[in-house]
Design an enzyme around this catalytic site. Structure first.
Site, PDB file in Angstrom:
ATOM      1  N   CYS A   1       0.866  -1.108  -0.039  1.00  0.00           N
ATOM      2  CA  CYS A   1       0.178  -0.103  -0.003  1.00  0.00           C
ATOM      3  C   CYS A   1       0.990   1.256   0.027  1.00  0.00           C
ATOM      4  O   CYS A   1       2.059   1.277   0.390  1.00  0.00           O
ATOM      5  CB  CYS A   1      -0.800   0.048   1.272  1.00  0.00           C
ATOM      6  SG  CYS A   1      -1.749  -1.707   1.411  1.00  0.00           S
TER       7      CYS A   1
ATOM      8  N   ARG B   1       2.097   1.658  -5.882  1.00  0.00           N
ATOM      9  CA  ARG B   1       2.109   0.472  -4.803  1.00  0.00           C
ATOM     10  C   ARG B   1       0.858  -0.406  -4.390  1.00  0.00           C
ATOM     11  O   ARG B   1       0.979  -1.128  -3.873  1.00  0.00           O
ATOM     12  CB  ARG B   1       2.727   1.406  -3.558  1.00  0.00           C
ATOM     13  CG  ARG B   1       3.863   1.932  -3.682  1.00  0.00           C
ATOM     14  CD  ARG B   1       4.273   2.522  -2.339  1.00  0.00           C
ATOM     15  NE  ARG B   1       4.360   1.571  -1.195  1.00  0.00           N
ATOM     16  CZ  ARG B   1       5.616   0.936  -0.778  1.00  0.00           C
ATOM     17  NH1 ARG B   1       6.607   1.446  -1.431  1.00  0.00           N
ATOM     18  NH2 ARG B   1       5.754   0.291   0.094  1.00  0.00           N
TER      19      ARG B   1
ATOM     20  N   TRP C   1      -3.699  -1.943  -1.371  1.00  0.00           N
ATOM     21  CA  TRP C   1      -3.673  -3.189  -1.909  1.00  0.00           C
ATOM     22  C   TRP C   1      -4.304  -4.236  -1.123  1.00  0.00           C
ATOM     23  O   TRP C   1      -3.514  -4.628  -0.020  1.00  0.00           O
ATOM     24  CB  TRP C   1      -2.145  -3.590  -2.485  1.00  0.00           C
ATOM     25  CG  TRP C   1      -1.990  -4.776  -3.269  1.00  0.00           C
ATOM     26  CD1 TRP C   1      -1.936  -4.999  -4.707  1.00  0.00           C
ATOM     27  CD2 TRP C   1      -1.577  -6.185  -3.017  1.00  0.00           C
ATOM     28  NE1 TRP C   1      -1.914  -6.129  -5.128  1.00  0.00           N
ATOM     29  CE2 TRP C   1      -1.586  -6.958  -3.941  1.00  0.00           C
ATOM     30  CE3 TRP C   1      -1.545  -6.803  -1.644  1.00  0.00           C
ATOM     31  CZ2 TRP C   1      -1.303  -8.304  -4.039  1.00  0.00           C
ATOM     32  CZ3 TRP C   1      -1.317  -8.085  -1.682  1.00  0.00           C
ATOM     33  CH2 TRP C   1      -1.051  -8.799  -2.674  1.00  0.00           C
TER      34      TRP C   1
ATOM     35  N   ASN D   1       0.250  -0.423   6.384  1.00  0.00           N
ATOM     36  CA  ASN D   1       0.899  -1.184   5.197  1.00  0.00           C
ATOM     37  C   ASN D   1       1.450  -2.445   6.004  1.00  0.00           C
ATOM     38  O   ASN D   1       1.987  -2.326   6.956  1.00  0.00           O
ATOM     39  CB  ASN D   1       1.865  -0.415   4.633  1.00  0.00           C
ATOM     40  CG  ASN D   1       2.279  -1.447   3.317  1.00  0.00           C
ATOM     41  OD1 ASN D   1       1.965  -2.278   2.983  1.00  0.00           O
ATOM     42  ND2 ASN D   1       3.699  -1.021   2.770  1.00  0.00           N
ATOM     43  N   GLY D   2       0.665  -3.747   5.408  1.00  0.00           N
ATOM     44  CA  GLY D   2       1.351  -4.942   6.091  1.00  0.00           C
ATOM     45  C   GLY D   2      -0.050  -5.610   6.758  1.00  0.00           C
ATOM     46  O   GLY D   2      -1.122  -5.335   6.206  1.00  0.00           O
TER      47      GLY D   2
ATOM     48  N   GLU E   1      11.622 -14.097 -18.443  1.00  0.00           N
ATOM     49  CA  GLU E   1      11.355 -12.795 -18.259  1.00  0.00           C
ATOM     50  C   GLU E   1      10.535 -12.314 -19.303  1.00  0.00           C
ATOM     51  O   GLU E   1       9.505 -11.635 -19.101  1.00  0.00           O
ATOM     52  CB  GLU E   1      12.741 -12.001 -18.294  1.00  0.00           C
ATOM     53  CG  GLU E   1      12.625 -10.605 -18.120  1.00  0.00           C
ATOM     54  CD  GLU E   1      12.054 -10.026 -16.766  1.00  0.00           C
ATOM     55  OE1 GLU E   1      11.743 -10.792 -15.989  1.00  0.00           O
ATOM     56  OE2 GLU E   1      11.632  -8.799 -16.588  1.00  0.00           O
TER      57      GLU E   1
ATOM     58  N   LYS F   1       6.805 -10.787 -18.594  1.00  0.00           N
ATOM     59  CA  LYS F   1       6.384  -9.480 -18.917  1.00  0.00           C
ATOM     60  C   LYS F   1       4.958  -9.445 -19.833  1.00  0.00           C
ATOM     61  O   LYS F   1       4.223  -8.629 -19.303  1.00  0.00           O
ATOM     62  CB  LYS F   1       7.568  -8.730 -19.893  1.00  0.00           C
ATOM     63  CG  LYS F   1       8.797  -8.398 -19.521  1.00  0.00           C
ATOM     64  CD  LYS F   1       8.792  -7.071 -18.619  1.00  0.00           C
ATOM     65  CE  LYS F   1       8.517  -7.350 -16.979  1.00  0.00           C
ATOM     66  NZ  LYS F   1       9.372  -7.100 -16.016  1.00  0.00           N
TER      67      LYS F   1
ATOM     68  N   GLU G   1       2.015 -10.318 -17.247  1.00  0.00           N
ATOM     69  CA  GLU G   1       1.626  -9.422 -16.288  1.00  0.00           C
ATOM     70  C   GLU G   1       1.121  -8.207 -16.707  1.00  0.00           C
ATOM     71  O   GLU G   1       0.192  -7.661 -16.022  1.00  0.00           O
ATOM     72  CB  GLU G   1       2.807  -9.303 -15.399  1.00  0.00           C
ATOM     73  CG  GLU G   1       3.715  -8.282 -15.833  1.00  0.00           C
ATOM     74  CD  GLU G   1       4.839  -7.941 -14.731  1.00  0.00           C
ATOM     75  OE1 GLU G   1       4.735  -7.813 -13.624  1.00  0.00           O
ATOM     76  OE2 GLU G   1       6.062  -7.777 -15.331  1.00  0.00           O
TER      77      GLU G   1
ATOM     78  N   HIS H   1      10.438 -32.295 -24.116  1.00  0.00           N
ATOM     79  CA  HIS H   1      10.296 -32.926 -22.855  1.00  0.00           C
ATOM     80  C   HIS H   1       8.842 -32.761 -22.590  1.00  0.00           C
ATOM     81  O   HIS H   1       8.399 -33.098 -21.253  1.00  0.00           O
ATOM     82  CB  HIS H   1      11.243 -33.063 -21.838  1.00  0.00           C
ATOM     83  CG  HIS H   1      12.559 -33.502 -22.057  1.00  0.00           C
ATOM     84  ND1 HIS H   1      12.840 -34.568 -22.373  1.00  0.00           N
ATOM     85  CD2 HIS H   1      13.752 -32.661 -22.248  1.00  0.00           C
ATOM     86  CE1 HIS H   1      14.206 -34.839 -22.763  1.00  0.00           C
ATOM     87  NE2 HIS H   1      14.722 -33.535 -22.884  1.00  0.00           N
TER      88      HIS H   1
ATOM     89  N   LYS I   1       3.767  -2.686  -6.625  1.00  0.00           N
ATOM     90  CA  LYS I   1       5.164  -2.450  -7.237  1.00  0.00           C
ATOM     91  C   LYS I   1       6.185  -2.942  -5.843  1.00  0.00           C
ATOM     92  O   LYS I   1       7.045  -3.535  -6.326  1.00  0.00           O
ATOM     93  CB  LYS I   1       5.433  -0.932  -7.269  1.00  0.00           C
ATOM     94  CG  LYS I   1       6.983  -0.646  -7.657  1.00  0.00           C
ATOM     95  CD  LYS I   1       7.239  -0.907  -9.238  1.00  0.00           C
ATOM     96  CE  LYS I   1       8.375  -0.836  -9.437  1.00  0.00           C
ATOM     97  NZ  LYS I   1       8.903  -1.401 -10.826  1.00  0.00           N
TER      98      LYS I   1
END
Ligand code: F6R
Length: 626
Positions: free
Chosen positions: A2, A27, A83, A109-110, A499, A503, A506, A522, A621
């Site tokens: 947050c 955030r 968030w 936040n947490g 990566e 990208k 997301e 495989h 973030k």
């Protein structure tokens, strides 16, 4: 996760807080809220969704405190972008949260891990809860202590001392309108306090206050502060005062603006040559090839000199950077590297022998899982190193040695320039380690002085990789409607395949898998048909021929190949359906180039689809919860 902001001083608090929230929206962006102390007490306004919803609500006027249109002599307020962790994304779960009488407002936040226990205690006292959040226990607890006769700061401290878990908390009280209380417990996000002569700012991250001040202090784990206009007092949880050092932040406020770009992500992709130049500045003597890392001494602190082994811990994109760093450090410095997800390291009970260095890679410096892995290393006697972008972050403060990414603020939620700069940092680390033991081509290993000199080429090569190229738009046009993508790479470019897939998924919400190319046969080969785009990193390096045969296998099953290839490679044009060029480069530096087409492709597809690339759904973030 947050975003937290608080202000006390002569400016219009609503403007300062909204501006800070705008800077911190990366955030968290499920909902947002603001509490301002006006002539008639605390007024709270909250809205679900993006910050713009909160702004429109405030503009509608009904929720404005009476002084909102003029500058109050000493305005005080707090704001939050959420968030969600506990409780759905609803208006009543958005912060700030209040006590019953509405005289205390709290943002957090947490996670308050013992909130069930605290809530039952408060319910037994007759407290009424209005939300499903863990946060709401805090204002009620402070209220309880204030009703028992404690002044605000003591009551706040008593409540904070009872919270379990990692938390950053900021609160204000209508009864003592001259102060904000801020606390940091554990790793759940930072608290930075900015101080000017007549005003004080509190935020979870530097960009939130960068428009107003660069003079800051950071709260450490287990510290709490009484912030008044122009002054701050900091204490430990045992009540002892702490003499904090004030730091000056070098970041420029313009660096948190989008400028001429459509999105922060786009800006951050296109400023990578500059970011890498900054990362290199003053660290390599390009005449001699000597590398000097200003805050990390590779061979001291432990009797054994350079580490016998490195355990790299990181999450998401930073983990992919760590996987590339493994190639650098093993090849250049001959030091064995293990790379783990921060979230997994603790659960495999790693063997941490003497001489091990645990290297945390984290752009935010706040990722709870990475910090927890670093803490474990520390507890078991490893030396702790960190590669971080956020100055003053928890990871930096926990580490004995730090290499800053120097990427500047990264606002887009998706990491781009911090990926490249953390790769470069690890290359520097590898050269510094090798140079420490004077390995050179004399012992048959690559010469770490010559390799360091190669870095001089990198900014120019990155600029070439960023030149305008209609292929991205063409690919986005053709493939934006696909449900699945496969990304293949081998050797040092295998993490680039991972990566590339990360990208794309997301920011465009298209399902994508990254695979080591040799593993395709495989299992994943079963997925390939004429609808499946397969992005293959096939630059001219030691595994080029192998990659060509993987491409043949994809083509034989009707798949569509998009190759990332070395400029001038005409052969691959006969094999692949589409070719994206990167300039020829020394083999170890190729990932710093092949990463860029991955970023550009994902950006182009996502914007084609109309996705919000800077704030993709469900992401944040700084991931400060475990
Ligand atoms: C992806 C992304 C995330 C982060 C991860 C770790 O684009 O940004 O996967 O890489 O959350 O974050 P840091 O580096 O801050 O520890």
């Amino acid at each position: 996760m947050c975003g937290i902001i608080g202000y006390i001083g002569p400016r219009n608090a609503i403007s300062v807080i909204l501006n800070g929230l705008r800077r911190l929206e990366y955030r968290g962006y499920d909902s947002a809220g603001i509490a301002i102390l006006g002539d008639n007490g605390i007024r709270v306004t909250r809205a679900v969704g993006k910050l713009s919803n909160l702004e429109s609500r405030l503009q509608q006027g009904g929720d404005r405190p009476s002084f909102a249109t003029r500058d109050a002599p000493r305005a005080i307020g707090i704001g939050h972008t959420r968030w969600a962790t506990h409780g759905g994304v609803t208006e009543h779960n958005a912060h700030p949260h209040l006590n019953d009488a509405g005289t205390l407002a709290v943002i957090q936040n947490g996670i308050v891990e013992n909130f069930i226990e605290l809530k039952s205690e408060l319910l037994a006292e007759g407290v009424r809860f209005r939300s499903e959040t863990d946060t709401e226990v805090i204002p009620h607890l402070v209220d309880l202590y204030m009703k028992a006769g404690m002044p605000f700061a003591r009551a706040a401290f008593a409540a904070i001392a009872r919270l379990q878990g990692s938390n950053a908390v900021v609160m204000m009280s209508a009864q003592e309108p001259d102060k904000l209380i801020a606390a940091r417990l554990g790793h759940a996000g930072g608290i930075v306090i900015g101080v000017n002569p007549d005003e004080t700012f509190v935020a979870s991250d530097i960009p939130g206050i960068l428009d107003y001040t660069r003079n800051v202090i950071f709260l450490e784990d287990g510290e709490w502060a009484i912030a008044q206009a122009g002054q701050v007092r900091v204490y430990r949880l045992d009540g002892a005062p702490v003499n904090k050092q004030r730091l000056t932040i070098a970041w420029d406020p313009v660096s948190v603006e989008k400028g001429e770009y459509r999105h922060f992500m786009q800006k951050e992709i296109f400023e990578q040559a500059r970011a890498v130049t900054d990362t290199l500045r003053g660290r390599v003597n390009f005449e001699t090839g000597e590398v000097a890392l200003e805050h990390l001494e590779v061979g001291t602190g432990h009797a054994e000199g350079i580490p016998a082994r490195i355990h790299t811990v990181a999450c998401g994109t930073s983990k992919h950077a760590g996987m590339i760093g493994k190639f650098f450090i093993e090849r250049i410095a001959q030091v064995a590297v293990e790379v783990d997800y921060g979230s997994e390291y603790r659960y495999r009970d790693p063997i941490i022998e003497p001489g091990i260095a645990v290297l945390g890679i984290t752009q935010s410096g706040e990722t709870a899982d990475t910090l927890a892995a670093m803490s474990l290393g520390k507890a078991r006697g490893a030396r702790i190193w960190a590669i971080v972008n956020a100055i003053g972050s928890q990871a930096e403060r926990m580490a004995e040695g730090v290499i800053h990414m120097r990427a500047g603020p990264e606002i887009g939620v998706c990491s781009t320039k911090t990926f490249l700069t953390s790769i470069v940092d690890q290359y520097l680390l590898a050269c510094a380690l090798a140079q420490r033991v004077r390995r050179s081509d004399a012992d048959g290993r690559p010469d770490p002085y010559a390799l360091a000199k190669d870095l001089a080429l990198l900014p120019g090569l990155i600029s070439q990789t960023l030149k305008p190229d209609p292929i991205y738009e063409a690919l986005a046009h053709r493939f934006h409607d696909r449900r699945h993508f496969l990304f293949l790479g081998r050797g040092i470019n295998y993490p680039i395949a991972l990566e590339g897939a990360l990208k794309l998924k997301e920011i465009s919400y298209i399902h994508a898998e990254g695979y080591p190319a040799g593993e395709m046969k495989h299992g994943p080969i079963a997925l390939i048909d004429e609808t499946m785009p397969v992005v293959c990193v096939a630059v001219q390096d030691g595994v080029y021929e192998k990659m060509i045969s993987q491409i043949e296998q994809v083509k034989a099953r009707g798949g569509i190949v998009i190759a990332i290839a070395t400029e001038g490679d005409d052969f691959i044009r006969q094999k692949a359906d589409y070719v994206i060029n990167v300039p020829a480069a020394p083999a170890l530096l190729t990932p710093a180039l092949t990463a860029i087409p991955m970023q550009r492709l994902a950006y182009e597809i996502a914007t084609h689809l109309g996705c919000d690339v800077d704030q993709p759904r469900n992401l944040a973030k700084s991931v400060t919860v475990e």
